[in-house]
Scaffold this active site. Structure first.
Site, PDB file in Angstrom:
ATOM      1  N   HIS A 139      55.357  97.918  63.214  1.00 35.60           N
ATOM      2  CA  HIS A 139      55.890  99.001  62.385  1.00 35.60           C
ATOM      3  C   HIS A 139      56.858  98.448  61.343  1.00 35.60           C
ATOM      4  O   HIS A 139      56.803  98.832  60.161  1.00 35.60           O
ATOM      5  CB  HIS A 139      56.597 100.014  63.294  1.00 35.60           C
ATOM      6  CG  HIS A 139      57.300 101.115  62.573  1.00 35.60           C
ATOM      7  ND1 HIS A 139      56.696 102.321  62.272  1.00 35.60           N
ATOM      8  CD2 HIS A 139      58.571 101.196  62.079  1.00 35.60           C
ATOM      9  CE1 HIS A 139      57.561 103.091  61.632  1.00 35.60           C
ATOM     10  NE2 HIS A 139      58.698 102.440  61.511  1.00 35.60           N
ATOM     11  N   GLU A 140      57.753  97.546  61.753  1.00 34.28           N
ATOM     12  CA  GLU A 140      58.726  96.981  60.813  1.00 34.28           C
ATOM     13  C   GLU A 140      58.051  96.078  59.786  1.00 34.28           C
ATOM     14  O   GLU A 140      58.423  96.077  58.605  1.00 34.28           O
ATOM     15  CB  GLU A 140      59.809  96.212  61.571  1.00 34.28           C
ATOM     16  CG  GLU A 140      60.611  97.043  62.563  1.00 34.28           C
ATOM     17  CD  GLU A 140      61.283  98.239  61.929  1.00 34.28           C
ATOM     18  OE1 GLU A 140      61.587  98.177  60.718  1.00 34.28           O
ATOM     19  OE2 GLU A 140      61.497  99.245  62.636  1.00 34.28           O
ATOM     20  N   HIS A 143      56.611  98.193  57.115  1.00 32.10           N
ATOM     21  CA  HIS A 143      57.639  98.600  56.148  1.00 32.10           C
ATOM     22  C   HIS A 143      57.820  97.515  55.086  1.00 32.10           C
ATOM     23  O   HIS A 143      57.907  97.811  53.881  1.00 32.10           O
ATOM     24  CB  HIS A 143      58.974  98.831  56.854  1.00 32.10           C
ATOM     25  CG  HIS A 143      59.159 100.226  57.371  1.00 32.10           C
ATOM     26  ND1 HIS A 143      58.943 101.345  56.598  1.00 32.10           N
ATOM     27  CD2 HIS A 143      59.575 100.682  58.583  1.00 32.10           C
ATOM     28  CE1 HIS A 143      59.200 102.431  57.312  1.00 32.10           C
ATOM     29  NE2 HIS A 143      59.583 102.064  58.516  1.00 32.10           N
ATOM     30  N   GLU A 214      57.824 106.681  57.023  1.00 30.58           N
ATOM     31  CA  GLU A 214      57.717 106.375  58.452  1.00 30.58           C
ATOM     32  C   GLU A 214      56.303 106.627  58.951  1.00 30.58           C
ATOM     33  O   GLU A 214      55.761 105.837  59.739  1.00 30.58           O
ATOM     34  CB  GLU A 214      58.719 107.218  59.245  1.00 30.58           C
ATOM     35  CG  GLU A 214      60.165 106.783  59.108  1.00 30.58           C
ATOM     36  CD  GLU A 214      60.391 105.356  59.582  1.00 30.58           C
ATOM     37  OE1 GLU A 214      59.838 104.977  60.643  1.00 30.58           O
ATOM     38  OE2 GLU A 214      61.117 104.621  58.900  1.00 30.58           O
TER      39      GLU A 214
END
Length: 311
Positions: A139-140, A143, A214
């Site tokens: 997930h990071e 980003h 997100e």
């Protein structure tokens, strides 16, 4: 793994529309409050500061969280997972991995694809297993790959510029109030409305943009890890852990309702539902095995640190 392209298109369209809306409101508010010349100077100054901000904010945040860089000797499992995810994402450089000696479960990314950092806390590592950590790191990394950090920095710069102009305009309006009441000065009716409501509207648009990014990072992270259930499981654990923490601090034994309009992150239930709607692999990419925690210093209980960070 199959994805619904409609979701990605909607997320992208929402992000573009929200940024465009923030830009339009910001320009109208600044132009009405301080005039076109000063408004242009504020916008150019904000953009110039944003171009210099990534390197500066990275070091500031690392020091504020007392984070320490992890090496292959400290945490080989985590670095191996992060390196594989960065390769799959096509990043020009593997993000540096930093360890936050705090009981508070937390993870975040800083920087741009060419120079990025992923920070994870001791509380997060103790809460998750290997499969769930892979989902969070994916997930990071998503980003970073999507340049969400720059996009959110731009939104923050616009929001701060409008707030500053609004405060400046209110001071000027207050100083000239006697002249306005005597009829010696005229202020269009829309100016006070802009002074009052433009910062709030910008803040709400910024929150909406954060939620949209997100969702996109969840989708991108699931694509990178090949295991949506790993991230879904991690989100559920983090939700339960954060809920217990805040309930103990403010309302022991009770749930705290948070209006969706004021959330920086989407509701966990909706994120998990979207992740579980994706078609995952027959076998997880990373096993559900406990992690060997890095030993890099004393673990501190959650508290407010420098720069107002909660660590």
């Amino acid at each position: 793994m199959t994805f619904n392209p409609r979701h990605r298109f909607i997320n992208l369209a929402q992000s573009v529309l929200l940024l465009a809306g923030m830009g339009a409101i910001g320009w109208v508010a600044l132009n009405a409050i301080v005039g076109p010349d000063l408004a242009l100077a504020i916008v150019l100054g904000s953009l110039g500061g944003l171009l210099l901000a990534p390197g500066m904010s990275k070091q500031i945040l690392i020091r504020a969280y007392r984070a320490r860089r992890l090496t292959g000797r400290d945490f080989p499992e985590g670095l191996a997972i992060l390196g594989e995810l960065a390769r799959r994402a096509g990043l020009p450089r593997v993000p540096e991995l930093y360890y936050i000696p705090s009981e508070l479960p937390n993870a975040f990314a800083i920087g741009k694809p060419e120079d990025s950092v992923v920070c994870i806390s001791d509380g997060l590592l103790r809460l998750l297993d290997r499969r769930e950590l892979a989902g969070v790191l994916a997930h990071e990394v998503a980003h970073v790959a999507h340049r969400d950090l720059w996009i959110m920095g731009l939104a923050d710069a616009l929001s701060r510029a409008v707030s500053l102009a609004s405060w400046f305009g209110q001071v000027i309006l207050l100083v000239n109030l006697p002249l306005i009441l005597m009829g010696a000065a005229y202020v269009p009716w829309e100016v006070p409305l802009l002074l009052i409501f433009s910062p709030t509207i910008m803040a709400l648009l910024q929150l909406a943009l954060s939620r949209t990014r997100e969702y996109e990072a969840d989708l991108g992270g699931a694509r990178l890890s090949g295991d949506p259930e790993g991230l879904a499981s991690a989100l559920l654990k983090l939700e339960r852990s954060a809920g217990r923490l805040w309930e103990e601090m403010f309302l022991p034994g009770r749930r705290i309702p948070v209006p969706s309009l004021l959330r920086t992150h989407p509701p966990t239930e909706e994120r998990v539902q979207r992740l579980r709607a994706l078609a995952g692999p027959l076998r997880p990419t990373h096993p559900e095995a406990p992690l060997r925690l890095p030993q890099v210093g004393r673990i501190a209980p959650p508290r407010f640190g420098p720069w107002g960070v909660w660590r």
